[in-house]
Scaffold this active site. Structure first.
Site, PDB file in Angstrom:
ATOM      1  N   SER A 259       0.851  -1.195   0.000  1.00  0.00           N
ATOM      2  CA  SER A 259       0.000   0.000   0.000  1.00  0.00           C
ATOM      3  C   SER A 259       0.880   1.236   0.000  1.00  0.00           C
ATOM      4  O   SER A 259       1.903   1.271   0.687  1.00  0.00           O
ATOM      5  CB  SER A 259      -0.881  -0.002   1.249  1.00  0.00           C
ATOM      6  OG  SER A 259      -1.439   1.280   1.435  1.00  0.00           O
ATOM      7  N   ARG A 260       0.449   2.243  -0.753  1.00  0.00           N
ATOM      8  CA  ARG A 260       1.223   3.485  -0.794  1.00  0.00           C
ATOM      9  C   ARG A 260       1.030   4.281   0.482  1.00  0.00           C
ATOM     10  O   ARG A 260       1.847   5.109   0.833  1.00  0.00           O
ATOM     11  CB  ARG A 260       0.795   4.329  -2.000  1.00  0.00           C
ATOM     12  CG  ARG A 260       1.013   3.638  -3.333  1.00  0.00           C
ATOM     13  CD  ARG A 260       0.207   4.290  -4.416  1.00  0.00           C
ATOM     14  NE  ARG A 260      -1.200   4.428  -4.023  1.00  0.00           N
ATOM     15  CZ  ARG A 260      -2.112   5.076  -4.709  1.00  0.00           C
ATOM     16  NH1 ARG A 260      -1.787   5.676  -5.837  1.00  0.00           N
ATOM     17  NH2 ARG A 260      -3.358   5.145  -4.295  1.00  0.00           N
TER      18      ARG A 260
ATOM     19  N   LYS B 102     -14.026  -7.634  -7.222  1.00  0.00           N
ATOM     20  CA  LYS B 102     -14.936  -7.344  -8.334  1.00  0.00           C
ATOM     21  C   LYS B 102     -14.934  -5.859  -8.612  1.00  0.00           C
ATOM     22  O   LYS B 102     -14.694  -5.103  -7.669  1.00  0.00           O
ATOM     23  CB  LYS B 102     -16.353  -7.830  -8.051  1.00  0.00           C
ATOM     24  CG  LYS B 102     -16.974  -7.407  -6.722  1.00  0.00           C
ATOM     25  CD  LYS B 102     -17.237  -6.007  -6.364  1.00  0.00           C
ATOM     26  CE  LYS B 102     -18.014  -5.112  -7.268  1.00  0.00           C
ATOM     27  NZ  LYS B 102     -18.355  -3.810  -6.591  1.00  0.00           N
TER      28      LYS B 102
HETATM   29  P1  NAP Z   1     -10.557   2.448  -2.332  1.00  0.00           P
HETATM   30  O1  NAP Z   1     -10.612   2.406  -0.846  1.00  0.00           O
HETATM   31  O2  NAP Z   1     -10.798   3.762  -2.998  1.00  0.00           O
HETATM   32  O3  NAP Z   1      -9.189   1.917  -2.911  1.00  0.00           O
HETATM   33  C1  NAP Z   1      -8.525   0.768  -2.450  1.00  0.00           C
HETATM   34  C2  NAP Z   1      -7.033   1.009  -2.420  1.00  0.00           C
HETATM   35  O4  NAP Z   1      -6.503   0.887  -3.725  1.00  0.00           O
HETATM   36  C3  NAP Z   1      -6.622   2.413  -1.994  1.00  0.00           C
HETATM   37  O5  NAP Z   1      -6.627   2.510  -0.599  1.00  0.00           O
HETATM   38  C4  NAP Z   1      -5.250   2.513  -2.588  1.00  0.00           C
HETATM   39  O6  NAP Z   1      -4.361   1.868  -1.721  1.00  0.00           O
HETATM   40  C5  NAP Z   1      -5.311   1.665  -3.804  1.00  0.00           C
HETATM   41  N1  NAP Z   1      -5.349   2.515  -4.997  1.00  0.00           N
HETATM   42  C6  NAP Z   1      -6.319   3.360  -5.389  1.00  0.00           C
HETATM   43  N2  NAP Z   1      -5.996   3.935  -6.561  1.00  0.00           N
HETATM   44  C7  NAP Z   1      -4.803   3.444  -6.902  1.00  0.00           C
HETATM   45  C8  NAP Z   1      -3.937   3.645  -7.999  1.00  0.00           C
HETATM   46  N3  NAP Z   1      -4.275   4.483  -8.988  1.00  0.00           N
HETATM   47  N4  NAP Z   1      -2.794   2.980  -8.046  1.00  0.00           N
HETATM   48  C9  NAP Z   1      -2.451   2.122  -7.077  1.00  0.00           C
HETATM   49  N5  NAP Z   1      -3.227   1.889  -5.993  1.00  0.00           N
HETATM   50  C10 NAP Z   1      -4.387   2.537  -5.923  1.00  0.00           C
HETATM   51  O7  NAP Z   1     -11.571   1.394  -2.961  1.00  0.00           O
HETATM   52  P2  NAP Z   1     -12.428   0.232  -2.282  1.00  0.00           P
HETATM   53  O8  NAP Z   1     -13.751   0.748  -1.896  1.00  0.00           O
HETATM   54  O9  NAP Z   1     -11.638  -0.509  -1.270  1.00  0.00           O
HETATM   55  O10 NAP Z   1     -12.693  -0.660  -3.586  1.00  0.00           O
HETATM   56  C11 NAP Z   1     -11.691  -1.446  -4.167  1.00  0.00           C
HETATM   57  C12 NAP Z   1     -12.360  -2.546  -4.980  1.00  0.00           C
HETATM   58  O11 NAP Z   1     -13.195  -3.300  -4.093  1.00  0.00           O
HETATM   59  C13 NAP Z   1     -13.295  -1.997  -6.078  1.00  0.00           C
HETATM   60  O12 NAP Z   1     -13.156  -2.750  -7.242  1.00  0.00           O
HETATM   61  C14 NAP Z   1     -14.691  -2.153  -5.476  1.00  0.00           C
HETATM   62  O13 NAP Z   1     -15.675  -2.403  -6.472  1.00  0.00           O
HETATM   63  C15 NAP Z   1     -14.507  -3.384  -4.600  1.00  0.00           C
HETATM   64  N6  NAP Z   1     -15.463  -3.417  -3.507  1.00  0.00           N
HETATM   65  C16 NAP Z   1     -15.664  -2.313  -2.719  1.00  0.00           C
HETATM   66  C17 NAP Z   1     -16.642  -2.347  -1.734  1.00  0.00           C
HETATM   67  C18 NAP Z   1     -16.896  -1.154  -0.844  1.00  0.00           C
HETATM   68  O14 NAP Z   1     -17.792  -1.210   0.014  1.00  0.00           O
HETATM   69  N7  NAP Z   1     -16.162  -0.063  -0.944  1.00  0.00           N
HETATM   70  C19 NAP Z   1     -17.393  -3.511  -1.535  1.00  0.00           C
HETATM   71  C20 NAP Z   1     -17.118  -4.627  -2.316  1.00  0.00           C
HETATM   72  C21 NAP Z   1     -16.155  -4.576  -3.300  1.00  0.00           C
HETATM   73  P3  NAP Z   1      -3.086   2.557  -1.158  1.00  0.00           P
HETATM   74  O15 NAP Z   1      -3.359   4.046  -1.109  1.00  0.00           O
HETATM   75  O16 NAP Z   1      -3.051   1.901   0.135  1.00  0.00           O
HETATM   76  O17 NAP Z   1      -1.983   2.218  -2.070  1.00  0.00           O
END
Ligand code: NAP
Length: 305
Positions: free
Chosen positions: A35-36, A89
């Site tokens: 994680s960044r 997903k």
């Molecule tokens: P998020 O919190 O916005 O992003 C997850 C992590 O991905 C961020 O904390 C970041 O990690 C990393 N990231 C984001 N943009 C990036 C980039 N351009 N390059 C490299 N790393 C990057 O998103 P999330 O809600 O967890 O969702 C992630 C996935 O899970 C999606 O596909 C979503 O559909 C799925 N999902 C989400 C939920 C929900 O409730 N949110 C539920 C089910 C499934 P670091 O900053 O730590 O590097």
């Protein structure tokens, strides 16, 4: 013995579901994070994937919890390094890139698992069984939630490849494609796209077989994740994202909680790795791609976070 796994992308879903599911499972040991910005207490953290892959050849499984667009490059690197890969997903930003990941996994002889957490919801198998002996006459999906509540500060959902309202809507489609006895296809779609966004905030879809869907990310107050089926032999509904089944208006089984979904995904991943199998199912994403190809777009009010 527990299998070592690394989580890549420590954001909302990693913290809410992946970390607790892994902590509760005797089959897995969370051995590293990539994680960044974040980490998990007591777990070795890396700032980038390459460093992790070089430093920890003992961690044979990688679970990618990033948004869809950055996920491909991470999955490709992990597969090329011979690691088994589990994808959140939707499994990618495009169908083509997931096909490429499948090819890479096959070539490397490792597992690739395109997870669909809603398929693991408590009542989904019961619904599939119930429908298996019936003919669906018509069905309607209502998936309405508040994007400000569920995706606070997540700008990527409205960027190209972010899926917009299909980010939650694809969960309904993952259930639909799993429980219907016969496949259906998109016949028309209306997409509402905010003037300042690249992806829809609402979408209405029609499918063959009398099936329709209403996805909306502007719903405040009560949130709705329902699917209603009329068949030649009765009526069945799934409520709470597939976690409860109702037949003829009576709740039969299930509960309003997604708590079982991620433990079930990790149990499945353990099985796939142990047997050297791959599971790549793009059916829910095909519907989204078709809706985006066929969709009639209209510009709606700018989204105010
Ligand atoms: P998020 O919190 O916005 O992003 C997850 C992590 O991905 C961020 O904390 C970041 O990690 C990393 N990231 C984001 N943009 C990036 C980039 N351009 N390059 C490299 N790393 C990057 O998103 P999330 O809600 O967890 O969702 C992630 C996935 O899970 C999606 O596909 C979503 O559909 C799925 N999902 C989400 C939920 C929900 O409730 N949110 C539920 C089910 C499934 P670091 O900053 O730590 O590097």
């Amino acid at each position: 013995m527990a299998r070592r796994i690394a989580l890549v992308g420590v954001g909302k879903i990693a913290r809410d579901q992946h970390v607790p599911a892994l902590a509760a499972s005797p089959e897995w040991e969370l051995a590293a994070t990539v994680s960044r910005n974040a980490g998990v207490e007591g777990v070795e953290g890396f700032r980038d994937l390459e460093t992790f892959l070089d430093a920890r050849p003992d961690v044979e499984v990688v679970s990618l919890c990033l948004p869809p667009v950055p996920r491909f490059a991470h999955a490709q690197a992990a597969l090329e390094a011979g690691r088994h890969v589990m994808l959140e997903k939707p499994p990618g930003a495009t169908l083509g890139e997931v096909a490429e990941l499948e090819r890479l996994a096959r070539e490397a002889g490792v597992t690739l698992y395109t997870t669909w957490h809603s398929r693991m919801a408590r009542a989904v198998e019961a619904a599939r069984d119930w429908l298996s002996t019936r003919t669906v006459m018509c069905a309607h999906i209502t998936w309405r939630e508040d994007v400000r509540h569920w995706h606070p500060g997540q700008h990527w959902v409205f960027e190209p490849g972010g899926f917009g309202v299909f980010d939650p809507g694809i969960n309904a489609l993952s259930i639909l494609t799993h429980i219907l006895p016969e496949p259906v296809h998109v016949t028309s779609a209306e997409l509402d796209i905010p003037a300042n966004c690249f992806t829809p905030i609402a979408a209405r879809l029609s499918f063959s077989g009398g099936i329709s869907a209403d996805f909306d990310w502007r719903q405040e107050g009560e949130q709705t994740w329902d699917m209603d089926f009329d068949t030649d032999d009765g009526q069945m509904s799934l409520r709470h994202g597939g976690n409860e089944i109702w037949i003829e208006g009576e709740r039969v089984t299930g509960s309003d909680s997604i708590g079982g979904e991620y433990p079930a995904l990790y149990a499945r991943m353990a099985e796939l790795v142990a047997t050297g199998a791959r599971e790549v199912d793009l059916a829910p994403m095909v519907h989204v791609a078709d809706a985006l190809m066929l969709g009639r777009r209209q510009v709606v009010a700018p989204f105010v976070p």
